[in-house]
Design an enzyme around this catalytic site. Structure first.
Site, PDB file in Angstrom:
ATOM      1  N   SER A 181       0.668  -1.275   0.032  1.00 48.98           N
ATOM      2  CA  SER A 181      -0.055  -0.138  -0.091  1.00 48.98           C
ATOM      3  C   SER A 181       1.013   1.310  -0.015  1.00 48.98           C
ATOM      4  CB  SER A 181      -1.037   0.031   1.225  1.00 48.98           C
ATOM      5  OG  SER A 181      -0.179   0.117   2.361  1.00 48.98           O
TER       6      SER A 181
ATOM      7  N   HIS B 239       0.761   4.231   6.629  1.00 49.42           N
ATOM      8  CA  HIS B 239       0.389   4.940   5.922  1.00 49.42           C
ATOM      9  C   HIS B 239       0.817   6.527   6.175  1.00 49.42           C
ATOM     10  CE1 HIS B 239      -3.071   2.003   4.240  1.00 49.42           C
ATOM     11  NE2 HIS B 239      -1.678   1.989   3.939  1.00 49.42           N
TER      12      HIS B 239
ATOM     13  N   ASP C 148      -8.171   6.018   4.383  1.00 53.40           N
ATOM     14  CA  ASP C 148      -8.309   4.917   5.247  1.00 53.40           C
ATOM     15  C   ASP C 148      -9.424   4.919   5.990  1.00 53.40           C
ATOM     16  OD1 ASP C 148      -5.710   4.091   4.262  1.00 53.40           O
ATOM     17  OD2 ASP C 148      -4.584   4.812   6.143  1.00 53.40           O
TER      18      ASP C 148
END
Length: 178
Positions: free
Chosen positions: A57, A96, A123
């Site tokens: 990701s 992230h 998210d």
């Protein structure tokens, strides 16, 4: 016949000494690793100073298997920072980028919205039901460095139970020799 029993006793004591030496050496290695880990926790201010990237990701910035080094300094987390966070009720932390920071007007509460660089949306779908923002308590640390591909052993051990089983079996065989 006395020299035979002396020799047998000598051989038995050598094996015992070798086994004891190996146990003490292993104990020293484990203790040293724990001391280093606890020291890193104190220096970095985070419970987990090192994490492995488990998914794609964050590509192309971080690849699957990269090891990230984290810190939790007093500096505020800003948009663009890469953080590792944990959602309540989930075991695996997520790496992230912070894309929005919302600071409360009346309170000192700060809220964060994150997104994986390689993901099409933010998210919020990963957060718990009715949770739109992360709070400081969810943030484990901010990435300050990385070591490319060094975490693949962790990924292989977690995803391939047969490899983990072979490793445990090999370890048991070694231990049974002593």
């Amino acid at each position: 016949m006395g020299w035979v029993s002396d020799t047998v006793d000598s051989i038995k004591s050598i094996k015992l000494r070798e086994a004891l030496h190996q146990v003490i050496t292993l104990g020293m290695i484990v203790t040293s690793a724990l001391i280093i880990w606890k020291g890193l926790m104190c220096i970095t201010g985070t419970e987990s100073p090192v994490v492995v990237v488990l998914s794609g990701s964050m590509e192309p910035g971080f690849q699957r298997g990269d090891i990230l080094f984290l810190t939790m300094s007093k500096d505020p987390i800003r948009s663009g920072d890469i953080v590792v966070f944990n959602i309540d009720g989930r075991d695996i932390p997520i790496v992230h980028r912070v894309i929005k920071v919302h600071e409360g007007q009346d309170t000192e509460d700060t809220y964060y919205l994150t997104k994986g660089d390689n993901n099409p949306t933010d998210d919020r779908v990963l957060y718990n039901y009715n949770q739109d923002w992360l709070q400081k308590k969810h943030i484990m640390g901010r990435a300050v460095g990385f070591l490319p591909y060094a975490g693949w052993a962790t990924i292989i051990m977690s995803e391939k139970p047969i490899i983990k089983g072979m490793f445990v079996s090999f370890k048991q065989r070694i231990n049974s020799m002593y």
